[in-house]
Design a protein around this motif. Sequence first.
Motif, mmCIF file in Angstrom:
data_model
loop_
_atom_site.group_PDB
_atom_site.id
_atom_site.type_symbol
_atom_site.label_atom_id
_atom_site.label_comp_id
_atom_site.label_asym_id
_atom_site.label_seq_id
_atom_site.Cartn_x
_atom_site.Cartn_y
_atom_site.Cartn_z
ATOM 1 N N SER A 1 54.947 41.781 40.716
ATOM 2 C CA SER A 1 55.638 40.816 39.857
ATOM 3 C C SER A 1 54.691 40.248 38.809
ATOM 4 O O SER A 1 55.091 39.442 37.971
ATOM 5 N N MET A 2 53.443 40.671 38.844
ATOM 6 C CA MET A 2 52.453 40.152 37.904
ATOM 7 C C MET A 2 52.645 40.780 36.527
ATOM 8 O O MET A 2 53.046 41.931 36.400
ATOM 9 N N GLU A 3 52.329 40.011 35.504
ATOM 10 C CA GLU A 3 52.685 40.347 34.126
ATOM 11 C C GLU A 3 52.122 41.696 33.669
ATOM 12 O O GLU A 3 50.922 41.945 33.733
ATOM 13 N N GLU A 4 53.012 42.550 33.190
ATOM 14 C CA GLU A 4 52.616 43.886 32.744
ATOM 15 C C GLU A 4 51.596 43.837 31.613
ATOM 16 O O GLU A 4 50.599 44.567 31.624
ATOM 17 N N ASP A 5 51.835 42.979 30.625
ATOM 18 C CA ASP A 5 50.931 42.912 29.475
ATOM 19 C C ASP A 5 49.514 42.542 29.884
ATOM 20 O O ASP A 5 48.550 42.936 29.233
ATOM 21 N N LEU A 6 49.394 41.783 30.954
ATOM 22 C CA LEU A 6 48.088 41.298 31.377
ATOM 23 C C LEU A 6 47.388 42.246 32.342
ATOM 24 O O LEU A 6 46.164 42.366 32.327
ATOM 25 N N TYR A 7 48.162 42.956 33.167
ATOM 26 C CA TYR A 7 47.555 43.706 34.264
ATOM 27 C C TYR A 7 47.688 45.224 34.200
ATOM 28 O O TYR A 7 46.917 45.930 34.852
ATOM 29 N N ALA A 8 48.653 45.756 33.479
ATOM 30 C CA ALA A 8 48.920 47.194 33.564
ATOM 31 C C ALA A 8 47.736 48.042 33.105
ATOM 32 O O ALA A 8 47.318 48.972 33.805
ATOM 33 N N GLU A 9 47.189 47.740 31.942
ATOM 34 C CA GLU A 9 46.059 48.534 31.452
ATOM 35 C C GLU A 9 44.869 48.444 32.397
ATOM 36 O O GLU A 9 44.194 49.439 32.672
ATOM 37 N N ARG A 10 44.625 47.248 32.897
ATOM 38 C CA ARG A 10 43.499 47.065 33.814
ATOM 39 C C ARG A 10 43.720 47.862 35.105
ATOM 40 O O ARG A 10 42.790 48.462 35.645
ATOM 41 N N ALA A 11 44.960 47.880 35.597
ATOM 42 C CA ALA A 11 45.265 48.641 36.810
ATOM 43 C C ALA A 11 45.056 50.136 36.581
ATOM 44 O O ALA A 11 44.498 50.836 37.432
ATOM 45 N N LEU A 12 45.481 50.633 35.429
ATOM 46 C CA LEU A 12 45.298 52.055 35.129
ATOM 47 C C LEU A 12 43.820 52.404 35.040
ATOM 48 O O LEU A 12 43.383 53.448 35.537
ATOM 49 N N ARG A 13 43.039 51.537 34.419
ATOM 50 C CA ARG A 13 41.602 51.804 34.316
ATOM 51 C C ARG A 13 40.924 51.749 35.682
ATOM 52 O O ARG A 13 39.917 52.420 35.912
ATOM 53 N N ALA A 14 41.474 50.939 36.596
ATOM 54 C CA ALA A 14 40.882 50.818 37.931
ATOM 55 C C ALA A 14 41.247 51.982 38.839
ATOM 56 O O ALA A 14 40.678 52.123 39.915
ATOM 57 N N MET B 1 44.551 21.313 29.884
ATOM 58 C CA MET B 1 45.047 22.344 28.976
ATOM 59 C C MET B 1 44.792 23.732 29.554
ATOM 60 O O MET B 1 45.610 24.642 29.385
ATOM 61 N N LEU B 2 43.673 23.907 30.256
ATOM 62 C CA LEU B 2 43.394 25.200 30.879
ATOM 63 C C LEU B 2 44.474 25.536 31.905
ATOM 64 O O LEU B 2 44.933 26.677 31.985
ATOM 65 N N VAL B 3 44.891 24.539 32.683
ATOM 66 C CA VAL B 3 45.958 24.764 33.662
ATOM 67 C C VAL B 3 47.244 25.166 32.950
ATOM 68 O O VAL B 3 47.925 26.113 33.354
ATOM 69 N N ARG B 4 47.592 24.460 31.881
ATOM 70 C CA ARG B 4 48.821 24.787 31.145
ATOM 71 C C ARG B 4 48.749 26.196 30.563
ATOM 72 O O ARG B 4 49.716 26.961 30.621
ATOM 73 N N LEU B 5 47.599 26.548 30.005
ATOM 74 C CA LEU B 5 47.445 27.885 29.436
ATOM 75 C C LEU B 5 47.472 28.951 30.529
ATOM 76 O O LEU B 5 48.017 30.039 30.332
ATOM 77 N N ALA B 6 46.885 28.639 31.685
ATOM 78 C CA ALA B 6 46.908 29.588 32.807
ATOM 79 C C ALA B 6 48.338 29.856 33.240
ATOM 80 O O ALA B 6 48.734 31.004 33.472
ATOM 81 N N LEU B 7 49.139 28.806 33.330
ATOM 82 C CA LEU B 7 50.542 28.975 33.713
ATOM 83 C C LEU B 7 51.293 29.781 32.662
ATOM 84 O O LEU B 7 52.141 30.614 32.984
ATOM 85 N N GLY B 8 50.962 29.554 31.402
ATOM 86 C CA GLY B 8 51.606 30.312 30.334
ATOM 87 C C GLY B 8 51.229 31.777 30.352
ATOM 88 O O GLY B 8 52.068 32.656 30.137
ATOM 89 N N TRP B 9 49.966 32.071 30.633
ATOM 90 C CA TRP B 9 49.497 33.461 30.684
ATOM 91 C C TRP B 9 50.082 34.201 31.866
ATOM 92 O O TRP B 9 50.502 35.346 31.756
ATOM 93 N N LEU B 10 50.091 33.542 33.017
ATOM 94 C CA LEU B 10 50.421 34.244 34.253
ATOM 95 C C LEU B 10 51.856 34.044 34.695
ATOM 96 O O LEU B 10 52.373 34.824 35.480
ATOM 97 N N GLY B 11 52.514 32.995 34.220
ATOM 98 C CA GLY B 11 53.906 32.768 34.567
ATOM 99 C C GLY B 11 54.103 32.682 36.065
ATOM 100 O O GLY B 11 53.309 32.100 36.791
ATOM 101 N N ASP B 12 55.172 33.312 36.569
ATOM 102 C CA ASP B 12 55.516 33.237 37.985
ATOM 103 C C ASP B 12 54.545 33.996 38.867
ATOM 104 O O ASP B 12 54.529 33.829 40.079
#
Length: 203
Positions: A75-88, A190-201
């Motif tokens: 359920s983790m955000e594709e834009d944030l994790y997909a490329e990293r997962a493929l490289r791993a 603000m870091l917490v707010r940005l973290a929630l925005g980046w990672l969402g649910d």
Amino acid sequence: MVDDHDIVRLGVRHALAGRAETVDAADLVEARQKLAAEPFALLLLDLALADGFSLKALPQLRALQPGLRIVVLTSMEEDLYAERALRAGADGFVMKAAPRATLLEAVDTVLAGGVFVSAGLNARLLRRAVQGEPAAARDPLSTREIEVLRLVAAGHSTREIAERLNRSVKTIESHKAALKAKLGADSPAMLVRLALGWLGDSA
């Protein structure tokens, strides 16, 4: 199938009924034990597990069975994790919100030797390759920084994050300072707010 939620494992088992026999694991420890005990053709792997962030474990899991094909189902955000997962070392990336047909397509594609990502991500990757965008521009956060960001979004203190990641408080403070600089946060709140925005649910 490695996921720490019974209902998800049950759903995947039902989705693949008649096409594949599934074996479940609830965490990375159990997954390693089962991979060491018998051969498998495919591993479906969630990223956020109770005993760790499995992105870092991908190379070790693949090393247990070099011919193993791996699809991240998360359920983790594709834009944030997909490329990293493929490289791993992953061969595919599917969001849990995707329809059953997408999961089946991913399984078939990966077992046939291909790589599977969503059409939208595939288009973005192609555009980046054509435009020659540098890796640093599209992937500014390290894997460790994303781990810290997830825990910040979940409300953990610096000391709690240090304990969970087995790092010193000073090291976590350095990661948080780097995150503030990269994300443009001028305060802890603000870091917490940005973290929630980046990672969402997914946090």
